[in-house]
Design a protein around this motif. Structure first.
Motif, mmCIF file in Angstrom:
data_model
loop_
_atom_site.group_PDB
_atom_site.id
_atom_site.type_symbol
_atom_site.label_atom_id
_atom_site.label_comp_id
_atom_site.label_asym_id
_atom_site.label_seq_id
_atom_site.Cartn_x
_atom_site.Cartn_y
_atom_site.Cartn_z
ATOM 1 N N ILE A 133 0.844 -1.207 0.000
ATOM 2 C CA ILE A 133 0.000 0.000 0.000
ATOM 3 C C ILE A 133 0.877 1.254 0.000
ATOM 4 O O ILE A 133 0.627 2.205 -0.743
ATOM 5 N N ALA A 134 1.931 1.234 0.838
ATOM 6 C CA ALA A 134 2.827 2.385 0.924
ATOM 7 C C ALA A 134 3.502 2.648 -0.414
ATOM 8 O O ALA A 134 3.597 3.809 -0.855
ATOM 9 N N ARG A 135 3.957 1.592 -1.086
ATOM 10 C CA ARG A 135 4.626 1.761 -2.373
ATOM 11 C C ARG A 135 3.699 2.380 -3.407
ATOM 12 O O ARG A 135 4.086 3.299 -4.142
ATOM 13 N N GLU A 136 2.464 1.919 -3.440
ATOM 14 C CA GLU A 136 1.502 2.449 -4.410
ATOM 15 C C GLU A 136 1.135 3.905 -4.101
ATOM 16 O O GLU A 136 1.044 4.742 -5.003
ATOM 17 N N VAL A 137 0.928 4.210 -2.819
ATOM 18 C CA VAL A 137 0.557 5.582 -2.433
ATOM 19 C C VAL A 137 1.710 6.542 -2.700
ATOM 20 O O VAL A 137 1.510 7.643 -3.245
ATOM 21 N N TYR A 138 2.922 6.146 -2.334
ATOM 22 C CA TYR A 138 4.084 7.010 -2.563
ATOM 23 C C TYR A 138 4.308 7.260 -4.056
ATOM 24 O O TYR A 138 4.615 8.386 -4.469
ATOM 25 N N ALA A 139 4.171 6.206 -4.861
ATOM 26 C CA ALA A 139 4.387 6.356 -6.306
ATOM 27 C C ALA A 139 3.352 7.294 -6.919
ATOM 28 O O ALA A 139 3.691 8.197 -7.701
ATOM 29 N N ALA A 140 2.080 7.108 -6.560
ATOM 30 C CA ALA A 140 1.017 7.961 -7.107
ATOM 31 C C ALA A 140 1.169 9.401 -6.624
ATOM 32 O O ALA A 140 1.014 10.350 -7.403
ATOM 33 N N THR A 141 1.492 9.559 -5.336
ATOM 34 C CA THR A 141 1.677 10.909 -4.788
ATOM 35 C C THR A 141 2.845 11.613 -5.470
ATOM 36 O O THR A 141 2.769 12.808 -5.777
ATOM 37 N N GLY A 142 3.929 10.876 -5.713
ATOM 38 C CA GLY A 142 5.084 11.459 -6.388
ATOM 39 C C GLY A 142 4.747 11.943 -7.785
ATOM 40 O O GLY A 142 5.149 13.045 -8.192
ATOM 41 N N LEU A 143 3.994 11.147 -8.536
ATOM 42 C CA LEU A 143 3.605 11.547 -9.894
ATOM 43 C C LEU A 143 2.688 12.771 -9.872
ATOM 44 O O LEU A 143 2.851 13.701 -10.669
#
Length: 358
Positions: A8-18
């Motif tokens: 979940i953290a990986r997906e949230v961080y990636a989307a937030t970064g984009l």
């Protein structure tokens, strides 16, 4: 469960970064378009405007991080719902409370990043941007901030201003006037200066010392008009507004204002907003959960993203609105700064209860 949290953290961080990069690029482009109107003013060229916009980006980053977190988390969680991954997570024992706790752990790092930008990077970069713009657009003014205040070269005069207030008011002004051979011919100490119009200031409580070859003359003047290259626009470029100052600088300046029995309300509101703003990241990431699950798979990701953008803009605008309204109505600074975050936190809790009932 630990593996699930990392996923979940990986997906949230990636989307937030984009989302963050997209918003930074968008705001940077708009800022650059705005600066094009001042091109060819003095030595202000396209290259200088690009550097100015670059130095302004950390301040923009601080402002948009909570919105980017909201949209990024909403995008990730909506994809989980759409692909039925969220249903599998719930069936695997991930309750609403555990999901909220996981999101808060994810948001804590982003909250610390927001505080880092607002406290250490944005104030310094904003000062550098304003000085660069001033140097390029104004040829006959050289200025610098020191511990003793703001120093400005105005033709054959050097002006020291201890405090510049947002209402175009200067306090504790010292004016050193030199002749063509750089000999000091007069020194004026001014208690207060109010801007009138067309670069004219009304100075109050002036003590002027004039130096002759063999004598010194001291004159006290109640009020006098003073024409200077200084203007509110120049002072605004030199002075970082309270919302872009660091917490430590705000705290020190508030103490200084109180010591001199001056109104510090705007700076107190800005201080509490700076303290509370990183926690807004946690509120934004929590409120993303009920919005993502709203309507289940029947509501598309695009519609939820649009709702998230509107919600983020509403939070951003309400944060500024309550600051101004609180200042006008003399509300307690803590109340004015915390109220928008409290309202959105209450909305998140109410929506989470509805989700849990379903």
């Amino acid at each position: 469960m630990q593996t699930l949290r990392r996923y979940i953290a990986r997906e949230v961080y990636a989307a937030t970064g984009l989302v963050f990069l997209a918003l930074i690029a968008l705001f940077g482009f708009f800022d650059f378009i705005h600066e094009l109107g001042d091109i060819d003013q003095g030595r202000y060229q396209i290259g200088t405007a690009l550097i100015y916009v670059f130095f302004s980006l950390p301040g923009r980053a601080y402002e948009i991080l909570p919105v980017a977190v909201l949209i990024g988390a909403l995008f990730s969680l909506s994809n989980f719902v759409l692909s039925s991954e969220y249903a599998v997570m719930r069936a695997s024992g991930l309750s609403i409370k555990k999901t909220v706790l996981t999101l808060m752990q994810i948001g804590l790092a982003l909250s610390m990043l927001t505080f880092f930008f607002g406290e250490f990077i944005a104030p310094i970069s904003e000062q550098a941007a304003q000085r660069l713009r001033l140097k390029a657009t104004t040829s006959n003014v050289i200025a610098q901030n020191f511990r003793s205040g703001l120093w400005v070269k105005d033709d054959n005069k050097f002006v020291n201003v201890e405090r510049v207030m947002p209402q175009t008011v200067m306090h504790n002004i010292k004016i050193y006037e030199f002749d063509s051979e750089y000999r000091l011919i007069s020194f004026s100490r001014v208690e207060r200066g109010n801007y009138k119009n067309a670069n004219v200031w009304l100075l109050e409580n002036i003590t002027q010392t004039t130096f002759g070859e063999n004598s010194t003359n001291v004159t006290k003047i109640k009020t006098a008009s003073w024409t200077s290259v200084l203007s509110p626009s120049i002072l605004n470029m030199l002075m970082v507004v309270p919302e872009q100052m660091s917490v430590s600088d705000l705290y020190a300046f508030i103490g200084h204002l109180k010591k001199n029995k001056q109104d510090a309300s705007r700076y107190q509101i800005a201080l509490w907003q700076k303290v509370v703003y990183p926690f807004a990241v946690l509120v934004m990431i929590i409120i993303a959960l009920p919005f993502a699950t709203l309507g289940g798979r029947q509501v598309g990701v695009g519609a939820k993203i649009f709702a998230g953008i509107m919600l983020g803009l509403l939070f951003h605008l309400s944060n500024r609105l309550f600051g101004h309204v609180g200042l006008l109505n003399a509300w307690p600074p803590v109340f004015s700064a915390v109220l928008p975050t409290i309202i959105f936190l209450g909305l998140a809790v109410a929506m989470l209860r509805q989700v849990e009932k379903r």
